[in-house]
Design an enzyme around this catalytic site. Structure first.
Site, PDB file in Angstrom:
ATOM      1  N   ILE A  70       0.714  -1.256  -0.019  1.00 60.27           N
ATOM      2  CA  ILE A  70      -0.127   0.180  -0.076  1.00 60.27           C
ATOM      3  C   ILE A  70       0.805   1.129  -0.013  1.00 60.27           C
ATOM      4  CG2 ILE A  70      -0.018   0.257   2.497  1.00 60.27           C
ATOM      5  CD1 ILE A  70      -3.305   0.888   1.945  1.00 60.27           C
ATOM      6  N   GLY A 125       0.341  -5.338   0.617  1.00 59.68           N
ATOM      7  CA  GLY A 125      -0.950  -5.482  -0.210  1.00 59.68           C
ATOM      8  C   GLY A 125      -0.567  -6.246  -1.378  1.00 59.68           C
ATOM      9  N   ASP A 128      -2.043  -9.519  -0.367  1.00 58.30           N
ATOM     10  CA  ASP A 128      -3.638  -9.601  -0.219  1.00 58.30           C
ATOM     11  C   ASP A 128      -3.969  -9.608  -1.649  1.00 58.30           C
ATOM     12  OD1 ASP A 128      -3.969  -8.632   2.210  1.00 58.30           O
ATOM     13  OD2 ASP A 128      -3.150  -6.557   1.881  1.00 58.30           O
ATOM     14  N   GLU A 148       3.034  -6.088   6.836  1.00 57.73           N
ATOM     15  CA  GLU A 148       2.506  -4.936   7.424  1.00 57.73           C
ATOM     16  C   GLU A 148       2.846  -5.018   8.942  1.00 57.73           C
ATOM     17  OE1 GLU A 148      -0.556  -5.967   4.261  1.00 57.73           O
ATOM     18  OE2 GLU A 148       1.141  -7.071   5.519  1.00 57.73           O
ATOM     19  N   ASP A 156      -5.112  -5.996   7.117  1.00 58.21           N
ATOM     20  CA  ASP A 156      -6.500  -5.960   7.213  1.00 58.21           C
ATOM     21  C   ASP A 156      -7.204  -6.001   5.865  1.00 58.21           C
ATOM     22  OD1 ASP A 156      -5.826  -3.362   6.155  1.00 58.21           O
ATOM     23  OD2 ASP A 156      -6.865  -2.476   7.859  1.00 58.21           O
TER      24      ASP A 156
END
Length: 275
Positions: A70, A125, A128, A148, A156
């Site tokens: 991110i 990310g 993810d 993270e 999350d």
């Protein structure tokens, strides 16, 4: 086709291929996931899902790395307080997190199968993203990290929910708590990727062939396999069997089945209608 700031959609063989490529396209920032990305990604996947020409999707990236995680600017924007009312501010933050989660979950909500082709770094990310894809491949020089924890964040956007189901709970815990970097070969050993290729060129060629093979199959059967697998993941065996019985009671008696039988008798390749 729609224009995006952080993505591009293309076909390698526009006149014949039913495989579409969705590429992260922010190479100057190592394909970091910006706020624009989270808005555009859902729209891009929705457009591919609704396009009847699309039978399979390859998710890859331009530049040196697949995804560096991110964007820090996006993170700062999310966490900056704009109200003295802590309750309302935290309710706003929860809605924003859910919106970002929705962009990643769009990979699973898309009916068409999605294959991740990973090269270079796949960080935070990026994990993810690929853990929400249906199949994953990588290059020999690819590397991964559930990063993270090193940013003082609890991941999350789906890694902590999806990764344990792919690599096993013990492996996922160790990766999430240490944030350590692991290689493409280790990703293969854990089951995160199905194959590791010597180069990006070799991976791209192989993944294109795999995607074309999937795209040549009955689209109803492929969509059904993805849907039933995802639903069964959260069910016990009996519930999963009941769900697929209901699915096939609606989908089994299709023109695709008739065409498959006819093609086998006539010793030709089947031709299926668009979905």
């Amino acid at each position: 086709m729609a224009e995006f700031k952080t993505l591009e959609i293309l076909q390698k063989s526009p006149n014949s291929s039913q495989v579409f490529h969705l590429r992260l396209n922010n190479p100057s920032h190592r394909n970091a996931l910006s706020l624009d990305f989270f808005t555009e990604f859902s729209k891009a996947l929705s457009s591919l899902d609704q396009n009847p020409k699309v039978r399979a999707i390859v998710l890859s990236a331009n530049g040196v790395h697949f995804c560096s995680g991110i964007d820090i600017k996006a993170l700062n924007s999310l966490t900056s307080l704009s109200s003295i009312d802590h309750g309302r501010e935290r309710e706003r933050l929860r809605r924003e997190i859910k919106r970002l989660q929705g962009a990643i979950s769009a990979l699973e909500l898309c009916r068409k199968p999605i294959i991740a082709a990973i090269h270079g770094g796949c960080i935070g990310g990026g994990i993810d993203l690929v853990s929400a894809c249906d199949v994953r491949y990588c290059t020999k020089d690819a590397f991964f990290s559930v990063k993270e924890v090193d940013l003082a964040i609890t991941a999350d956007l789906g890694t902590l929910q999806r990764l344990p189901r792919i690599v096993g709970y013990g492996n996922a815990v160790e990766l999430a708590l240490t944030g350590r970097r692991f290689s493409g070969s280790e990703a293969k050993e854990m089951g995160l990727v199905s194959s590791v290729f010597e180069s990006k060129e070799a991976m791209d060629e192989a993944v294109e062939a795999i995607a074309e093979g999937i795209a040549a199959k009955s689209p109803l059967a492929v969509v059904g396999a993805k849907e039933v697998l995802l639903r069964s993941r959260d069910m016990n065996v009996e519930q999963g069997l009941d769900y697929v019985a209901t699915w096939n009671s609606a989908m089994l008696l299709s023109d695709d089945l008739t065409e498959t039988v006819a093609a086998q008798v006539q010793k030709r390749k089947p031709v299926f209608a668009k979905l």
